[in-house]
Scaffold this active site. Structure first.
Site, PDB file in Angstrom:
ATOM      1  N   ASP A  73       4.530  -9.191  -1.804  1.00 51.93           N
ATOM      2  CA  ASP A  73       6.108  -9.483  -2.233  1.00 51.93           C
ATOM      3  C   ASP A  73       6.817  -8.778  -0.905  1.00 51.93           C
ATOM      4  OD1 ASP A  73       5.306  -6.892  -2.902  1.00 51.93           O
ATOM      5  OD2 ASP A  73       6.737  -7.024  -4.615  1.00 51.93           O
ATOM      6  N   TYR A 133      14.526  -9.143  -9.345  1.00 55.15           N
ATOM      7  CA  TYR A 133      13.813  -8.673  -8.158  1.00 55.15           C
ATOM      8  C   TYR A 133      14.478  -9.821  -7.035  1.00 55.15           C
ATOM      9  CZ  TYR A 133      10.656  -5.968 -10.824  1.00 55.15           C
ATOM     10  OH  TYR A 133      10.248  -4.646 -11.528  1.00 55.15           O
ATOM     11  N   ARG A 172       7.115 -13.857 -17.643  1.00 51.92           N
ATOM     12  CA  ARG A 172       7.938 -12.864 -18.194  1.00 51.92           C
ATOM     13  C   ARG A 172       9.323 -13.405 -18.525  1.00 51.92           C
ATOM     14  NH1 ARG A 172       7.128  -8.928 -12.929  1.00 51.92           N
ATOM     15  NH2 ARG A 172       6.890 -11.031 -12.146  1.00 51.92           N
ATOM     16  N   LYS A 212      12.550 -12.915 -11.680  1.00 48.92           N
ATOM     17  CA  LYS A 212      12.059 -13.103 -10.182  1.00 48.92           C
ATOM     18  C   LYS A 212      13.495 -13.498  -9.785  1.00 48.92           C
ATOM     19  CE  LYS A 212       8.679 -12.746  -8.591  1.00 48.92           C
ATOM     20  NZ  LYS A 212       8.250 -11.476  -7.771  1.00 48.92           N
ATOM     21  N   GLU A 251      14.339  -3.738  -7.018  1.00 44.71           N
ATOM     22  CA  GLU A 251      13.274  -3.164  -6.347  1.00 44.71           C
ATOM     23  C   GLU A 251      14.010  -2.083  -5.537  1.00 44.71           C
ATOM     24  OE1 GLU A 251      14.053  -6.357  -6.223  1.00 44.71           O
ATOM     25  OE2 GLU A 251      14.198  -6.745  -3.814  1.00 44.71           O
ATOM     26  N   HIS A 287      13.524  -8.743  -3.004  1.00 44.28           N
ATOM     27  CA  HIS A 287      12.589  -8.853  -2.046  1.00 44.28           C
ATOM     28  C   HIS A 287      13.111  -9.604  -0.975  1.00 44.28           C
ATOM     29  CE1 HIS A 287       9.664  -6.489  -4.544  1.00 44.28           C
ATOM     30  NE2 HIS A 287       9.732  -7.347  -5.431  1.00 44.28           N
TER      31      HIS A 287
HETATM   32  N1  LIG Z   1       2.278  -8.524  -6.020  1.00 48.65           N
HETATM   33  C1  LIG Z   1       3.220  -7.994  -7.150  1.00 48.65           C
HETATM   34  O1  LIG Z   1       3.298  -8.677  -8.044  1.00 48.65           O
HETATM   35  C2  LIG Z   1       3.566  -6.640  -7.047  1.00 48.65           C
HETATM   36  C3  LIG Z   1       3.980  -5.968  -8.231  1.00 48.65           C
HETATM   37  C4  LIG Z   1       4.623  -4.797  -8.093  1.00 48.65           C
HETATM   38  C5  LIG Z   1       4.792  -4.219  -6.973  1.00 48.65           C
HETATM   39  N2  LIG Z   1       4.426  -4.764  -5.665  1.00 48.65           N
HETATM   40  C6  LIG Z   1       4.299  -4.234  -4.659  1.00 48.65           C
HETATM   41  O2  LIG Z   1       3.620  -3.202  -4.369  1.00 48.65           O
HETATM   42  C7  LIG Z   1       4.044  -2.513  -3.089  1.00 48.65           C
HETATM   43  C8  LIG Z   1       3.804  -0.909  -3.400  1.00 48.65           C
HETATM   44  O3  LIG Z   1       4.700  -0.492  -4.512  1.00 48.65           O
HETATM   45  P1  LIG Z   1       4.750   1.047  -5.233  1.00 48.65           P
HETATM   46  O4  LIG Z   1       5.670   0.873  -6.293  1.00 48.65           O
HETATM   47  O5  LIG Z   1       3.239   1.213  -5.237  1.00 48.65           O
HETATM   48  O6  LIG Z   1       5.424   1.589  -4.026  1.00 48.65           O
HETATM   49  P2  LIG Z   1       5.548   3.396  -3.999  1.00 48.65           P
HETATM   50  O7  LIG Z   1       6.665   3.616  -2.999  1.00 48.65           O
HETATM   51  O8  LIG Z   1       5.256   4.049  -5.301  1.00 48.65           O
HETATM   52  O9  LIG Z   1       4.224   3.709  -2.874  1.00 48.65           O
HETATM   53  C9  LIG Z   1       4.072   3.249  -1.737  1.00 48.65           C
HETATM   54  C10 LIG Z   1       3.149   4.518  -0.887  1.00 48.65           C
HETATM   55  O10 LIG Z   1       2.908   3.890   0.496  1.00 48.65           O
HETATM   56  C11 LIG Z   1       2.756   5.088   1.165  1.00 48.65           C
HETATM   57  N3  LIG Z   1       2.610   4.723   2.736  1.00 48.65           N
HETATM   58  C12 LIG Z   1       3.718   4.356   3.494  1.00 48.65           C
HETATM   59  N4  LIG Z   1       3.144   3.815   4.415  1.00 48.65           N
HETATM   60  C13 LIG Z   1       1.922   3.974   4.598  1.00 48.65           C
HETATM   61  C14 LIG Z   1       0.781   3.864   5.647  1.00 48.65           C
HETATM   62  N5  LIG Z   1       1.270   3.480   6.896  1.00 48.65           N
HETATM   63  N6  LIG Z   1      -0.396   3.945   5.049  1.00 48.65           N
HETATM   64  C15 LIG Z   1      -0.797   4.380   3.821  1.00 48.65           C
HETATM   65  N7  LIG Z   1       0.301   4.631   2.648  1.00 48.65           N
HETATM   66  C16 LIG Z   1       1.658   4.493   3.328  1.00 48.65           C
HETATM   67  C17 LIG Z   1       3.989   5.737   0.724  1.00 48.65           C
HETATM   68  O11 LIG Z   1       3.704   7.135   1.232  1.00 48.65           O
HETATM   69  C18 LIG Z   1       3.787   5.643  -0.954  1.00 48.65           C
HETATM   70  O12 LIG Z   1       3.115   6.557  -1.341  1.00 48.65           O
HETATM   71  C19 LIG Z   1       5.504  -2.789  -3.025  1.00 48.65           C
HETATM   72  O13 LIG Z   1       5.705  -3.668  -1.640  1.00 48.65           O
HETATM   73  C20 LIG Z   1       5.835  -3.525  -4.183  1.00 48.65           C
HETATM   74  O14 LIG Z   1       7.062  -4.667  -4.164  1.00 48.65           O
HETATM   75  C21 LIG Z   1       3.908  -6.128  -5.773  1.00 48.65           C
END
Ligand SMILES: NC(=O)c1ccc[n+]([C@@H]2O[C@H](COP(=O)([O-])OP(=O)(O)OC[C@H]3O[C@@H](n4cnc5c(N)ncnc54)[C@H](O)[C@@H]3O)[C@@H](O)[C@H]2O)c1
Length: 372
Positions: free
Chosen positions: A270, A94, A15, A75, A118, A96
């Site tokens: 992340d 980003y 990206r 990043k 984020e 983190h």
């Molecule tokens: N690896 C990657 O490349 C990448 C890319 C994008 C996002 N992410 C990560 O993915 C994760 C999720 O992001 P998102 O945008 O969906 O966040 P979000 O806030 O939209 O959703 C998170 C959800 O988790 C729920 N939650 C909280 N505690 C919980 C528990 N104990 N059990 C079950 N559910 C629970 C919340 O109620 C919420 O609905 C983040 O850490 C984000 O940084 C990673």
């Protein structure tokens, strides 16, 4: 303002922080834009398109970092970039922080003003995390399906089954943006899906909008354990808002109850990941096996679909980027609470409470740090 867009240097990061359309928007608003040579090439944007949009192409990353009042990238800065950040420079990317002490220390030492995508938070959600969560969520179901293949180390279960043979069970933990996108794709290819969350409001919404082969379930320890034991693919999609580390919901005992060759895609890696066994991997070497379960823990998943991801990210970042460029950091943050929440470090002070709590560092109130 002088805006700089360096080429990303993270492993397989395809990206780029600015599209030519974003460059044109900054230039139209009266700013100067410096783009590192070939910065957008992997996302399908040649230098000529940036030049046409009004950017100056710089041949060295150092030139871009030195020229820019605000760096716009994707990043977090890597160790090779730490020394390039400086006081009074805004780094918009980003970060983190909670998952990386070394990065946090480096940003504080540089005294740069780091605005973490984020953490920018509107009342309705996280506008700069959302587009990448949409990409990563959709992609996580594809990765889960791919690694189920026996030739990829998986159990050999075809996600959608065939007539007479049941499809795979896919459990998504966390029903936010990543979760709903993962569940939609998983349900779309015909798997039996459950999506777990702790928010009743979110579960009610999921129950309304998800198809019949997707069951929204309240995430308590018993339900989690039961669903995991029955799952061929588990997708980690939990987020605790505000910059905390992800909760470690999955133990080795949970993994031991799964069939050998089942797949765990930890999108939340992340923020440190949701399993005791999670550790970040890269696109070069995306998986490892623990307790017989294939773990896919790539921290920059959307990079794999770098063109779509770049366009989606830039569509979202341009709004706040222009606010900062047009008004200056202090005025922009004073005028927009959502943006203020993203300001994480400023003149050597850490401004985010959960990160400060994670590392035991003193935290300053963002308004006070800016003199608002
Ligand atoms: N690896 C990657 O490349 C990448 C890319 C994008 C996002 N992410 C990560 O993915 C994760 C999720 O992001 P998102 O945008 O969906 O966040 P979000 O806030 O939209 O959703 C998170 C959800 O988790 C729920 N939650 C909280 N505690 C919980 C528990 N104990 N059990 C079950 N559910 C629970 C919340 O109620 C919420 O609905 C983040 O850490 C984000 O940084 C990673």
């Amino acid at each position: 303002m002088k805006i700089g867009c360096p080429k990303e240097i993270k492993n397989r990061e395809y990206r780029v922080g600015l599209t030519p359309a974003a460059v044109a928007a900054y230039v139209r608003a009266g700013h100067e834009v410096f783009v590192e040579k070939s910065a957008g090439i992997e996302a399908g944007f040649p230098d000529a398109e940036y030049e046409l949009a009004g950017a100056r192409i710089s041949h060295e990353a150092d030139e871009v970092w030195q020229a820019a009042d605000m760096i716009v990238k994707v990043k977090e800065p890597l160790p090779a970039e730490y020394a390039r950040m400086r006081e009074s420079q805004i780094v918009y990317a980003y970060f983190h922080f909670a998952a990386d002490r070394e990065l946090t220390d480096a940003c504080l030492k540089s005294r740069a003003s780091c605005v973490a995508y984020e953490l920018v938070a509107e009342s309705w959600g996280l506008p700069l995390l959302q587009p990448m969560s949409e990409v990563a969520g959709r992609m996580s179901a594809i990765m889960g399906a791919y690694y189920l293949g026996k030739h990829n180390g998986g159990s050999g279960v075809l996600p959608m089954g065939v007539p007479g043979v049941a499809p795979a069970n896919i459990t998504v933990i966390g029903g936010g943006t990543v979760g709903i996108n993962a569940a939609r794709v998983a349900a779309g290819i015909g798997a039996r899906v459950s999506i777990l969350d702790v928010s009743q409001k979110r579960l009610a919404y999921l129950a309304e909008v998800m198809p019949a082969n997707c069951a929204p379930l309240f995430s308590d320890p018993l339900t989690l354990a039961r669903e995991m034991a029955a799952s061929d693919v588990v997708i980690g999609a939990v987020l605790i808002p505000g910059g905390s580390k992800a909760p470690r919901l999955i133990t080795r005992e949970h993994l031991k109850t799964m069939r050998n060759g089942s797949v765990f895609v930890d999108v939340a890696i992340d923020q440190g990941g949701i399993a005791a066994t999670s550790r970040a991997t890269s696109h070069d070497n995306p998986v490892f096996i623990e307790e017989g379960v294939v773990h896919y823990c790539v921290a920059n998943m959307p990079s794999a679909y770098g063109r779509t991801a770049t366009l989606a990210l830039s569509n979202a970042t341009i709004k706040y980027g222009l606010e900062i460029a047009n008004r200056g950091l202090k005025d922009a943050c004073g005028n927009d609470e959502a943006l203020l929440k993203g300001l994480s470090t400023h003149k050597g002070e850490l401004l985010v409470k959960p990160v400060a709590d994670t590392f035991g560092i003193k935290r300053k109130c963002p308004k006070e740090a800016l003199g608002l």
